[in-house]
Design an enzyme around this catalytic site. Sequence first.
Site, PDB file in Angstrom:
ATOM      1  N   ASP A  14       1.001  38.060 -15.217  1.00  0.00           N
ATOM      2  CA  ASP A  14       1.378  39.462 -14.962  1.00  0.00           C
ATOM      3  C   ASP A  14       0.160  40.378 -14.836  1.00  0.00           C
ATOM      4  O   ASP A  14       0.228  41.561 -15.145  1.00  0.00           O
ATOM      5  CB  ASP A  14       2.312  40.000 -16.064  1.00  0.00           C
ATOM      6  CG  ASP A  14       3.494  39.088 -16.327  1.00  0.00           C
ATOM      7  OD1 ASP A  14       4.221  38.791 -15.369  1.00  0.00           O
ATOM      8  OD2 ASP A  14       3.683  38.671 -17.484  1.00  0.00           O
ATOM      9  N   LYS A  19      -0.357  42.027  -5.871  1.00  0.00           N
ATOM     10  CA  LYS A  19      -0.955  43.148  -5.145  1.00  0.00           C
ATOM     11  C   LYS A  19      -2.301  42.767  -4.543  1.00  0.00           C
ATOM     12  O   LYS A  19      -2.594  43.072  -3.386  1.00  0.00           O
ATOM     13  CB  LYS A  19      -1.141  44.342  -6.084  1.00  0.00           C
ATOM     14  CG  LYS A  19      -1.962  45.445  -5.443  1.00  0.00           C
ATOM     15  CD  LYS A  19      -2.308  46.560  -6.388  1.00  0.00           C
ATOM     16  CE  LYS A  19      -3.306  47.488  -5.699  1.00  0.00           C
ATOM     17  NZ  LYS A  19      -3.498  48.745  -6.414  1.00  0.00           N
ATOM     18  N   HIS A  42       5.682  37.742  -8.640  1.00  0.00           N
ATOM     19  CA  HIS A  42       4.546  38.475  -8.084  1.00  0.00           C
ATOM     20  C   HIS A  42       5.073  39.705  -7.350  1.00  0.00           C
ATOM     21  O   HIS A  42       5.901  39.590  -6.452  1.00  0.00           O
ATOM     22  CB  HIS A  42       3.741  37.585  -7.143  1.00  0.00           C
ATOM     23  CG  HIS A  42       3.054  36.456  -7.857  1.00  0.00           C
ATOM     24  ND1 HIS A  42       2.244  35.543  -7.217  1.00  0.00           N
ATOM     25  CD2 HIS A  42       3.036  36.099  -9.162  1.00  0.00           C
ATOM     26  CE1 HIS A  42       1.771  34.678  -8.106  1.00  0.00           C
ATOM     27  NE2 HIS A  42       2.253  35.000  -9.284  1.00  0.00           N
ATOM     28  N   ARG A 147       7.899  10.247 -12.958  1.00  0.00           N
ATOM     29  CA  ARG A 147       8.062   9.550 -11.675  1.00  0.00           C
ATOM     30  C   ARG A 147       9.531   9.386 -11.265  1.00  0.00           C
ATOM     31  O   ARG A 147       9.886   8.416 -10.605  1.00  0.00           O
ATOM     32  CB  ARG A 147       7.342   8.187 -11.694  1.00  0.00           C
ATOM     33  CG  ARG A 147       5.855   8.299 -11.946  1.00  0.00           C
ATOM     34  CD  ARG A 147       5.147   6.969 -11.826  1.00  0.00           C
ATOM     35  NE  ARG A 147       5.522   6.047 -12.880  1.00  0.00           N
ATOM     36  CZ  ARG A 147       4.955   6.005 -14.082  1.00  0.00           C
ATOM     37  NH1 ARG A 147       3.999   6.860 -14.400  1.00  0.00           N
ATOM     38  NH2 ARG A 147       5.336   5.117 -14.976  1.00  0.00           N
ATOM     39  N   SER A 303       8.965  40.521 -14.352  1.00  0.00           N
ATOM     40  CA  SER A 303       9.589  40.557 -13.028  1.00  0.00           C
ATOM     41  C   SER A 303      10.574  39.439 -12.810  1.00  0.00           C
ATOM     42  O   SER A 303      11.414  39.507 -11.932  1.00  0.00           O
ATOM     43  CB  SER A 303       8.551  40.541 -11.914  1.00  0.00           C
ATOM     44  OG  SER A 303       7.307  40.212 -12.318  1.00  0.00           O
ATOM     45  N   LYS A 335      -4.699  47.965 -13.418  1.00  0.00           N
ATOM     46  CA  LYS A 335      -3.948  48.851 -14.324  1.00  0.00           C
ATOM     47  C   LYS A 335      -4.845  49.733 -15.191  1.00  0.00           C
ATOM     48  O   LYS A 335      -4.471  50.112 -16.295  1.00  0.00           O
ATOM     49  CB  LYS A 335      -2.968  48.047 -15.171  1.00  0.00           C
ATOM     50  CG  LYS A 335      -1.861  47.400 -14.344  1.00  0.00           C
ATOM     51  CD  LYS A 335      -0.593  47.196 -15.137  1.00  0.00           C
ATOM     52  CE  LYS A 335       0.575  46.861 -14.220  1.00  0.00           C
ATOM     53  NZ  LYS A 335       1.845  46.738 -14.948  1.00  0.00           N
ATOM     54  N   THR A 418      -6.173  50.885  -9.071  1.00  0.00           N
ATOM     55  CA  THR A 418      -5.920  52.171  -9.728  1.00  0.00           C
ATOM     56  C   THR A 418      -4.472  52.634  -9.586  1.00  0.00           C
ATOM     57  O   THR A 418      -4.171  53.807  -9.764  1.00  0.00           O
ATOM     58  CB  THR A 418      -6.862  53.245  -9.151  1.00  0.00           C
ATOM     59  OG1 THR A 418      -6.641  53.327  -7.723  1.00  0.00           O
ATOM     60  CG2 THR A 418      -8.320  52.900  -9.406  1.00  0.00           C
TER      61      THR A 418
END
Length: 434
Positions: A14, A19, A42, A147, A303, A335, A418
């Site tokens: 996360d 992005k 994602h 297997r 998510s 972030k 940002t």
Amino acid sequence: MKKNIIVLGAQWGDEGKGKVIDFLSKNINYVVRCQGGNNAGHTVVIKEEKTVLHLLPSSILNKNTINIISSGVVISPIDLVKEINMIEKKGISIKNRILISELCPLVLKYHVSMDVAREKNRKKKEIDSIGTTHRGIGPAYEDKIARRALRIHHLINKDKFKKKLKNIVEYYNFQLINYYKEQPVNHEKIFNELINKSKLLNNISIDIPSYLNSINKKNKSIIFEGAQGALLDIDYGTYPYVTSSNTTVGGIISSTGISPFSIKYILGIIKAYSTRVGNGPFPTEIFDETKNIILEKGKEFGSTTGRKRRIGWFDAVAVKRVIQINSFSGFCLTKIDVLDNIKEIKICTSYILPNGKILDNISNIDDWNKAKPIYKSMPGWLSKTKGVKNFKNLPILAKNYIKKLQSIIKIPIEIISTGSDRNDIIVLNKKLVE
């Protein structure tokens, strides 16, 4: 200039890989998702429209990319088709833009049933649950190692596939009924659902190592996209509270068949603080009101599961461990804007054990569980960084925080995110986007 780039999460997942890959792939035509399954989530935000991807590479929204899924990924056919349909509903064509390894193991109903049954059983016996996503990922990887996995190429011969499926379902049903006291699954129902999806899957499945090596010979650039984070690696993470695949550089190489000598840059993604989902050691976890501020502003909800993420301060000890294993060329820090209103920001620089021993590195769960953080405190900048696109325009205290992180981890921070939008970004190493 040819540049094969690996992009990996360097914490507990996360970190904002989606992005970053979406941003970098504007100039690169091939992106490969390398491991995990639909337990990953994602997120890509374009003009406030959020798209959450679980199986497709994060570059799918860039209309010029070829999106590749390698054999390290376990595929839920039903969820993959749903995701493809979701992308097409956005008006984005996927024709000739998705390729899947014919060797990808399938995630099927019995994997999910087993995953859920095990977690329920752990709680009943008051054993710490792992905190899985209930997507069947662990059991699917178990089949691969044992297997007995059904893979994409098995769908070509429907009669053989049905026979293999019946045998595997009998194996799982024996455990579900006799040990877990749960309902069995029906192999006919699974088969019929799969047959409806098999034509699409067969049409886009190929030999990925040969394909990638042909791209390399043409001097084309490739991004290799990791899922989850390096601290969830099955070998080097906080075992047993980890995922079921190799989330480190080695996992990328083995799942794609690409030569390690062809990789030119390894980009680690780190948040300006730490989060993790589910159980397991988390030395820098925050329990005061700061946790709620970061949780809400950072929208720190899984998510895939929607669960609240646990919040902690930046853990330089854990990140330096990950640097050892992955040899990062540089980092993207994400972030930073989430910390805009925090008065005091802490960085964990080392751990201390109950016996007084100071640790600058850590490798096993016993030490993880006992470790307490030693912090370096820094003043917050208490002003806006969201949407800033030039490093010189950041508040001086935000710059100081970034420089301090860089001096501790001793790897350059070359991209700064940002905000959530794809364009809220500062690129310090322009060669990454040339």
